[in-house]
Design a protein around this motif. Structure first.
Motif, PDB file in Angstrom:
ATOM      1  N   PRO A 221      -7.457  40.784  32.366  1.00  0.00           N
ATOM      2  CA  PRO A 221      -8.186  41.722  31.507  1.00  0.00           C
ATOM      3  C   PRO A 221      -8.846  42.813  32.328  1.00  0.00           C
ATOM      4  O   PRO A 221      -9.193  42.599  33.479  1.00  0.00           O
ATOM      5  CB  PRO A 221      -9.222  40.834  30.827  1.00  0.00           C
ATOM      6  CG  PRO A 221      -9.470  39.754  31.823  1.00  0.00           C
ATOM      7  CD  PRO A 221      -8.156  39.505  32.511  1.00  0.00           C
ATOM      8  N   LYS A 222      -8.993  43.978  31.759  1.00  0.00           N
ATOM      9  CA  LYS A 222      -9.483  45.132  32.490  1.00  0.00           C
ATOM     10  C   LYS A 222     -10.988  45.354  32.352  1.00  0.00           C
ATOM     11  O   LYS A 222     -11.505  46.351  32.826  1.00  0.00           O
ATOM     12  CB  LYS A 222      -8.730  46.379  32.041  1.00  0.00           C
ATOM     13  CG  LYS A 222      -7.246  46.355  32.414  1.00  0.00           C
ATOM     14  CD  LYS A 222      -6.558  47.655  32.061  1.00  0.00           C
ATOM     15  CE  LYS A 222      -5.095  47.630  32.496  1.00  0.00           C
ATOM     16  NZ  LYS A 222      -4.391  48.893  32.177  1.00  0.00           N
ATOM     17  N   ASN A 223     -11.671  44.444  31.702  1.00  0.00           N
ATOM     18  CA  ASN A 223     -13.116  44.598  31.527  1.00  0.00           C
ATOM     19  C   ASN A 223     -13.865  43.807  32.599  1.00  0.00           C
ATOM     20  O   ASN A 223     -14.873  43.168  32.336  1.00  0.00           O
ATOM     21  CB  ASN A 223     -13.548  44.149  30.131  1.00  0.00           C
ATOM     22  CG  ASN A 223     -13.052  42.753  29.797  1.00  0.00           C
ATOM     23  OD1 ASN A 223     -12.243  42.186  30.530  1.00  0.00           O
ATOM     24  ND2 ASN A 223     -13.527  42.214  28.700  1.00  0.00           N
ATOM     25  N   GLN A 224     -13.343  43.852  33.825  1.00  0.00           N
ATOM     26  CA  GLN A 224     -13.934  43.116  34.931  1.00  0.00           C
ATOM     27  C   GLN A 224     -14.030  44.037  36.146  1.00  0.00           C
ATOM     28  O   GLN A 224     -13.142  44.858  36.384  1.00  0.00           O
ATOM     29  CB  GLN A 224     -13.093  41.876  35.253  1.00  0.00           C
ATOM     30  CG  GLN A 224     -13.029  40.910  34.084  1.00  0.00           C
ATOM     31  CD  GLN A 224     -11.936  39.865  34.254  1.00  0.00           C
ATOM     32  OE1 GLN A 224     -11.106  39.968  35.142  1.00  0.00           O
ATOM     33  NE2 GLN A 224     -11.949  38.872  33.391  1.00  0.00           N
ATOM     34  N   ALA A 225     -15.108  43.895  36.903  1.00  0.00           N
ATOM     35  CA  ALA A 225     -15.338  44.761  38.050  1.00  0.00           C
ATOM     36  C   ALA A 225     -16.030  43.969  39.150  1.00  0.00           C
ATOM     37  O   ALA A 225     -16.518  42.861  38.917  1.00  0.00           O
ATOM     38  CB  ALA A 225     -16.185  45.966  37.647  1.00  0.00           C
ATOM     39  N   ALA A 226     -16.076  44.549  40.335  1.00  0.00           N
ATOM     40  CA  ALA A 226     -16.690  43.863  41.479  1.00  0.00           C
ATOM     41  C   ALA A 226     -17.407  44.866  42.365  1.00  0.00           C
ATOM     42  O   ALA A 226     -17.019  46.041  42.441  1.00  0.00           O
ATOM     43  CB  ALA A 226     -15.643  43.107  42.276  1.00  0.00           C
ATOM     44  N   PHE A 227     -18.454  44.376  43.028  1.00  0.00           N
ATOM     45  CA  PHE A 227     -19.150  45.191  44.011  1.00  0.00           C
ATOM     46  C   PHE A 227     -19.905  44.264  44.959  1.00  0.00           C
ATOM     47  O   PHE A 227     -20.584  43.334  44.524  1.00  0.00           O
ATOM     48  CB  PHE A 227     -20.147  46.153  43.349  1.00  0.00           C
ATOM     49  CG  PHE A 227     -20.710  47.174  44.308  1.00  0.00           C
ATOM     50  CD1 PHE A 227     -20.040  48.364  44.524  1.00  0.00           C
ATOM     51  CD2 PHE A 227     -21.874  46.928  45.016  1.00  0.00           C
ATOM     52  CE1 PHE A 227     -20.528  49.302  45.417  1.00  0.00           C
ATOM     53  CE2 PHE A 227     -22.371  47.856  45.906  1.00  0.00           C
ATOM     54  CZ  PHE A 227     -21.691  49.053  46.109  1.00  0.00           C
ATOM     55  N   ASN A 228     -19.767  44.522  46.270  1.00  0.00           N
ATOM     56  CA  ASN A 228     -20.519  43.795  47.280  1.00  0.00           C
ATOM     57  C   ASN A 228     -21.677  44.646  47.773  1.00  0.00           C
ATOM     58  O   ASN A 228     -21.480  45.826  48.120  1.00  0.00           O
ATOM     59  CB  ASN A 228     -19.630  43.432  48.474  1.00  0.00           C
ATOM     60  CG  ASN A 228     -18.640  42.331  48.143  1.00  0.00           C
ATOM     61  OD1 ASN A 228     -18.769  41.638  47.141  1.00  0.00           O
ATOM     62  ND2 ASN A 228     -17.640  42.178  48.990  1.00  0.00           N
ATOM     63  N   PHE A 229     -22.858  44.071  47.810  1.00  0.00           N
ATOM     64  CA  PHE A 229     -24.023  44.755  48.356  1.00  0.00           C
ATOM     65  C   PHE A 229     -24.200  44.349  49.819  1.00  0.00           C
ATOM     66  O   PHE A 229     -24.167  43.154  50.150  1.00  0.00           O
ATOM     67  CB  PHE A 229     -25.287  44.379  47.586  1.00  0.00           C
ATOM     68  CG  PHE A 229     -25.252  44.807  46.141  1.00  0.00           C
ATOM     69  CD1 PHE A 229     -25.597  46.104  45.785  1.00  0.00           C
ATOM     70  CD2 PHE A 229     -24.875  43.921  45.145  1.00  0.00           C
ATOM     71  CE1 PHE A 229     -25.568  46.503  44.444  1.00  0.00           C
ATOM     72  CE2 PHE A 229     -24.839  44.308  43.808  1.00  0.00           C
ATOM     73  CZ  PHE A 229     -25.184  45.598  43.479  1.00  0.00           C
TER      74      PHE A 229
ATOM     75  N   ARG B 246     -15.430  48.413  41.700  1.00  0.00           N
ATOM     76  CA  ARG B 246     -13.994  48.186  41.857  1.00  0.00           C
ATOM     77  C   ARG B 246     -13.496  47.493  40.593  1.00  0.00           C
ATOM     78  O   ARG B 246     -13.801  46.332  40.350  1.00  0.00           O
ATOM     79  CB  ARG B 246     -13.714  47.332  43.081  1.00  0.00           C
ATOM     80  CG  ARG B 246     -12.234  47.090  43.349  1.00  0.00           C
ATOM     81  CD  ARG B 246     -12.044  46.398  44.677  1.00  0.00           C
ATOM     82  NE  ARG B 246     -10.643  46.097  44.932  1.00  0.00           N
ATOM     83  CZ  ARG B 246     -10.192  45.534  46.050  1.00  0.00           C
ATOM     84  NH1 ARG B 246     -11.049  45.219  47.005  1.00  0.00           N
ATOM     85  NH2 ARG B 246      -8.916  45.284  46.210  1.00  0.00           N
ATOM     86  N   MET B 247     -12.755  48.227  39.785  1.00  0.00           N
ATOM     87  CA  MET B 247     -12.303  47.716  38.502  1.00  0.00           C
ATOM     88  C   MET B 247     -11.008  46.938  38.645  1.00  0.00           C
ATOM     89  O   MET B 247     -10.143  47.275  39.476  1.00  0.00           O
ATOM     90  CB  MET B 247     -12.107  48.863  37.508  1.00  0.00           C
ATOM     91  CG  MET B 247     -13.314  49.774  37.352  1.00  0.00           C
ATOM     92  SD  MET B 247     -14.812  48.944  36.764  1.00  0.00           S
ATOM     93  CE  MET B 247     -14.300  48.466  35.112  1.00  0.00           C
ATOM     94  N   ASN B 248     -10.861  45.901  37.826  1.00  0.00           N
ATOM     95  CA  ASN B 248      -9.634  45.113  37.822  1.00  0.00           C
ATOM     96  C   ASN B 248      -8.493  45.959  37.258  1.00  0.00           C
ATOM     97  O   ASN B 248      -8.613  46.530  36.180  1.00  0.00           O
ATOM     98  CB  ASN B 248      -9.839  43.860  36.966  1.00  0.00           C
ATOM     99  CG  ASN B 248      -8.748  42.836  37.188  1.00  0.00           C
ATOM    100  OD1 ASN B 248      -7.822  43.050  37.954  1.00  0.00           O
ATOM    101  ND2 ASN B 248      -8.875  41.706  36.512  1.00  0.00           N
ATOM    102  N   SER B 249      -7.401  46.064  37.993  1.00  0.00           N
ATOM    103  CA  SER B 249      -6.289  46.917  37.561  1.00  0.00           C
ATOM    104  C   SER B 249      -5.294  46.180  36.675  1.00  0.00           C
ATOM    105  O   SER B 249      -4.365  46.781  36.160  1.00  0.00           O
ATOM    106  CB  SER B 249      -5.550  47.465  38.792  1.00  0.00           C
ATOM    107  OG  SER B 249      -5.042  46.405  39.595  1.00  0.00           O
ATOM    108  N   THR B 250      -5.486  44.882  36.523  1.00  0.00           N
ATOM    109  CA  THR B 250      -4.606  44.092  35.664  1.00  0.00           C
ATOM    110  C   THR B 250      -5.417  43.521  34.518  1.00  0.00           C
ATOM    111  O   THR B 250      -6.627  43.689  34.443  1.00  0.00           O
ATOM    112  CB  THR B 250      -3.943  42.960  36.464  1.00  0.00           C
ATOM    113  OG1 THR B 250      -4.963  42.112  37.011  1.00  0.00           O
ATOM    114  CG2 THR B 250      -3.102  43.520  37.601  1.00  0.00           C
TER     115      THR B 250
END
Length: 208
Positions: free
Chosen positions: A197-205, A191-195
């Motif tokens: 800075p855009k070089n950030q992402a997230a994922f839950n395992f 899940r990429m940050n839409s605002t």
């Protein structure tokens, strides 16, 4: 996958110290005992973390591929001298199916460099860490290049203490090759940050 089992035994004897800390882009701050976890609580990156829903299905597994190397170093930043590319921060949690966080879970990452090459003689762009008391991890790395025949991806193995290992891959949205990649699964999209800075992402395992 025996080396992960070895680190699991390390968990069993209780010698692990869990620590966390915010990492600024471009810095290589190491995990140290006593770091204030509140920095993760107030981190604005958490706004992009996918929500946990009770009854979530376990994260799908995927092959480890041919380039797994055991005994990776413990670190939450894979960026070091000689690593070039677009920096990326990935955050998230490890939970069970009822949204309970899993602390001290092993999260092991490996990936290609910006040219699509894996380091098979050393540990560049390889490393493992352990989740904090709230099940959170934070990885500083780069966007991987395209490995021939594959779409862009990051390999991950996740293991709670005394439990089976989940080995999977994380994918990037809006990649032209996703639909034709034999291992792609939209559930495994970062899940990429839409605002900015855009070089950030997230994922839950989610572990079974």
């Amino acid at each position: 996958m025996q080396p992960l089992q070895t680190r699991r035994q390390f968990l069993q004897i209780g010698s692990l110290t869990i620590a966390s800390g915010a990492i600024a882009m471009g810095s290589h701050q190491s995990l140290t005992q006593g770091t204030d976890e509140s920095s993760l609580v107030t981190n604005p990156l958490l706004a992009i973390t996918p929500a946990c829903g009770k009854g979530d299905r376990p994260t799908p597994s995927r092959t480890a591929g041919p380039f797994y190397t055991p005994n990776s170093p413990k670190r939450n930043s894979l960026i070091e001298s000689g690593i070039n590319g677009t920096k990326l921060i990935v955050i998230g949690k490890v939970t069970n199916r009822t949204c309970q966080p899993i602390s001290r879970a092993l999260v092991d990452f490996w990936q290609a460099d910006q040219a699509g090459n894996y380091d098979n003689s050393g540990y560049k762009l390889r490393g493992h860490q352990f989740t904090d008391s709230q099940g959170r991890y934070r990885l500083e790395t780069i966007v991987p290049g395209l490995y021939p025949g594959r779409v862009r991806h990051i390999h991950v193995s996740v293991q709670a203490a005394n439990q089976p290992i989940l080995t999977t891959q994380l994918f990037f949205p809006s990649e032209a090759g996703n639909a034709s990649d034999g291992l792609f699964n939209p559930v495994l999209l970062l899940r990429m940050n839409s605002t900015q800075p855009k070089n950030q992402a997230a994922f839950n395992f989610v572990l079974a």
